[in-house]
Design a protein around this motif. Structure first.
Motif, short mmCIF file in Angstrom:
data_model
loop_
_atom_site.label_atom_id
_atom_site.label_comp_id
_atom_site.label_asym_id
_atom_site.label_seq_id
_atom_site.Cartn_x
_atom_site.Cartn_y
_atom_site.Cartn_z
N HIS A 50 51.86 41.46 84.05
CA HIS A 50 50.82 42.43 83.71
C HIS A 50 50.87 42.64 82.19
O HIS A 50 51.81 43.22 81.66
N TRP A 51 49.84 42.14 81.48
CA TRP A 51 49.84 42.23 80.01
C TRP A 51 48.42 42.53 79.54
O TRP A 51 47.57 41.65 79.47
N PHE A 52 48.14 43.79 79.23
CA PHE A 52 46.82 44.22 78.84
C PHE A 52 46.82 44.76 77.40
O PHE A 52 47.78 45.34 76.93
N TYR A 53 45.69 44.55 76.72
CA TYR A 53 45.40 45.16 75.43
C TYR A 53 46.45 44.85 74.36
O TYR A 53 47.02 45.72 73.75
N SER A 54 46.69 43.57 74.16
CA SER A 54 47.54 43.14 73.06
C SER A 54 46.72 43.09 71.78
O SER A 54 45.49 42.92 71.80
N SER A 55 47.40 43.22 70.66
CA SER A 55 46.71 43.10 69.37
C SER A 55 46.44 41.64 69.01
O SER A 55 45.72 41.35 68.06
N ASP A 56 47.02 40.71 69.77
CA ASP A 56 46.88 39.29 69.48
C ASP A 56 46.53 38.56 70.78
O ASP A 56 47.39 38.22 71.58
N ASP A 57 45.23 38.32 71.00
CA ASP A 57 44.78 37.66 72.22
C ASP A 57 45.35 36.25 72.34
O ASP A 57 45.69 35.79 73.45
N ASP A 58 45.47 35.55 71.23
CA ASP A 58 46.00 34.19 71.27
C ASP A 58 47.44 34.18 71.75
O ASP A 58 47.87 33.27 72.48
#
Length: 505
Positions: free
Chosen positions: A111-119
């Motif tokens: 579960h990994w949401f709303y990171s500052s780095d999509d890549d």
């Protein structure tokens, strides 16, 4: 002085007793078999909690932590305020996988949401998927969220994993769908459960290949996906072993942005048992060879307003209303042998329109035993409810959920002409949730109690804001209603409080 020594002595004894108790606890834990310890650790639902809380218990538990068959990672378990913490999360997942040795992984969840780095999300997710596949993972759950539109190439190995039995993929994007590119070759010979959400697949041929490459598929759930199997905006699902199908699409703003979503859902599943649909009235459904269905749930809303009220429906042009009514009637005819049915208030309001169109009347629901309806207690919805009860000769349980308050008086005419000699002759249980104690609710109960001959229990669940005096007053009114059942009790509840029983007079 003596008191101080006594206190120190007592304290030392207590410390020794605590140590012995802790050692005894560790001994009891250590005596458990490995499989049971793994099961205990699984219920913590977060691998980070497992590592933090149990790594110090004993060397054996440390070893078992390194061979957990269930790995569950939450980015939200790490602080959210600095970009550095993304790297801390990445390092932690890498560390767990590095120390996992060569032990197989049964289930891997991310579960990994709303990171500052999509890549970084995509890059690391792919690495971890490959690591899990190398350890023969059977259940894989990937839930990620992106800030902008992006294109994701699903790894070839993921859609050609022979050991995979369960796959959940959700690439949520705040501004719409995430574009997905599938490999040319897809082969999932043992997959039984597939759940996709937030995906847009533009290649119709690959969508068809994906659905046809899972010969053992038993459960398919599509949530807010833009998928088609031909250029006529049709999504065809042909799965001979499918037992449960769920189709959800309730984001009109996404639909208007893409304007490519399939308008016709064609389902061929001879072993289907449960069908759940939550979408727009503009969607057409064709359920071919889907018998015997035992459970259906159908919720529909208007596309541009997220509204399915009687007022909104009646304000539509006549031709559009006829289209909606025809589609609802077609659906009911298709599932006329179902045993359990759940309908939304929108379906009920459309059904009320159908009652004024004699050529579009639905057939009898001859096998229906359990009826669940979300409804506003308006005159139109009460009329549709009465008609449904009229065409369900063996229904034994009715569950109603009230959706609206401050409604106009429905009067008594809505039940006229809706009674048959053996109507509700099997009804034993009624539950109404979200009650406010209004007159329309009382009229609905009056209609049910007057016609239910073997009714055993009526359960009334009141809203939390309804005061105790008002609840008691309403229950007394219900007890005073005429009933044809001689063995009935009324149960009142408020939210999740325990019920209280009242014998019928």
């Amino acid at each position: 002085m003596q008191e101080s020594k006594n206190s120190q002595f007592a304290s030392s004894i207590m410390n020794e007793e605590e140590k012995e108790e802790e050692e005894e606890k560790h001994d009891r834990f250590d005596s458990l078999p490995d499989d049971l310890i793994h099961l205990i650790l699984f219920y913590f639902n977060d691998t980070r909690d497992v590592v933090r809380k149990f790594i110090l218990i004993s060397k054996r538990w440390l070893k078992l932590c390194k061979s957990l068959p269930f790995l569950i990672f939450y980015r939200a378990s790490f602080p959210q305020d600095e970009e550095l913490h993304d790297q801390n999360f990445i390092d932690f997942v890498d560390m767990v996988l590095l120390h996992h040795q060569d032990s197989p992984i049964f289930s891997f969840t991310l579960h990994w949401f709303y990171s500052s780095d999509d890549d970084a999300v995509i890059r690391n997710t792919n690495r971890w998927i490959h690591a899990a596949l190398q350890r023969d993972v059977q259940e894989l759950v990937i839930n990620t969220g992106q800030n902008e539109h992006f294109t994701y190439n699903i790894p070839y190995k993921l859609l050609n994993a022979k050991q995979l039995r369960k796959l959940r993929v959700n690439f949520f994007c705040v501004s719409g769908y995430s574009h997905i590119v599938l490999p040319d070759r897809i082969h999932l010979p043992n997959l039984k459960y597939l759940w996709l959400a937030g995906l847009s697949i533009s290649d119709e041929s690959l969508t068809k290949k994906l659905l046809s490459s899972c010969p053992l598929l038993e459960t398919l759930e599509l949530h807010d996906c833009d998928m088609r199997t031909d250029n006529k905006r049709t999504l065809t699902v042909d799965c001979p072993n499918l037992q449960r199908f769920e189709f959800v699409h309730l984001f009109p703003h996404v639909l208007s942005l893409n304007n490519t979503m399939a308008r016709v859902l064609r389902l061929t599943a001879p072993n289907l048992q449960k069908f759940t649909c939550r979408s727009f009235f503009g969607q057409a459904y064709c359920l071919e060879n889907c018998s015997p269905l035992s459970d259906v749930s159908f919720e529909m809303v208007l596309e541009d307003e997220d509204d399915a009220s009687y007022k909104a429906l009646t304000s539509l042009p006549v031709e559009i209303k006829k289209v909606y009514v025809k589609r609802v009637m077609q659906f009911i005819r298709t599932v006329c042998k179902v045993k359990s049915m759940t309908l939304s208030s929108g379906i009920l309001e459309v059904l009320s329109l159908a009652l004024d169109m004699p050529d579009l009347q639905p057939p009898g629901l001859c096998n229906l035993q359990c009826l669940k309806i979300e409804m506003a207690f308006t005159k139109s919805s009460l009329r549709a409810l009465a008609y449904l009860l009229k065409i369900t000769p063996i229904v034994d349980s009715v569950f109603l959920v009230s959706e609206e308050s401050n409604l106009e008086d429905a009067g008594d005419e809505w039940g006229e002409g809706m009674v048959l000699p053996r109507m509700l002759s099997h009804l034993k249980f009624i539950q109404i949730e979200g009650m406010e104690g209004c007159d329309n609710e009382l009229r609905a109960l009056q209609y049910l109690l007057r016609n239910a001959k073997v009714l055993m229990e009526v359960q009334l669940v009141f809203c939390s804001f309804v005061g105790a005096p008002e609840v008691e007053q309403f229950v007394e009114k219900v007890r005073g209603l005429p009933t044809t059942s001689s063995n009935m009790t009324i149960t009142k509840k408020q939210d999740f409080e325990e019920g209280q029983m009242f014998g019928a007079e």
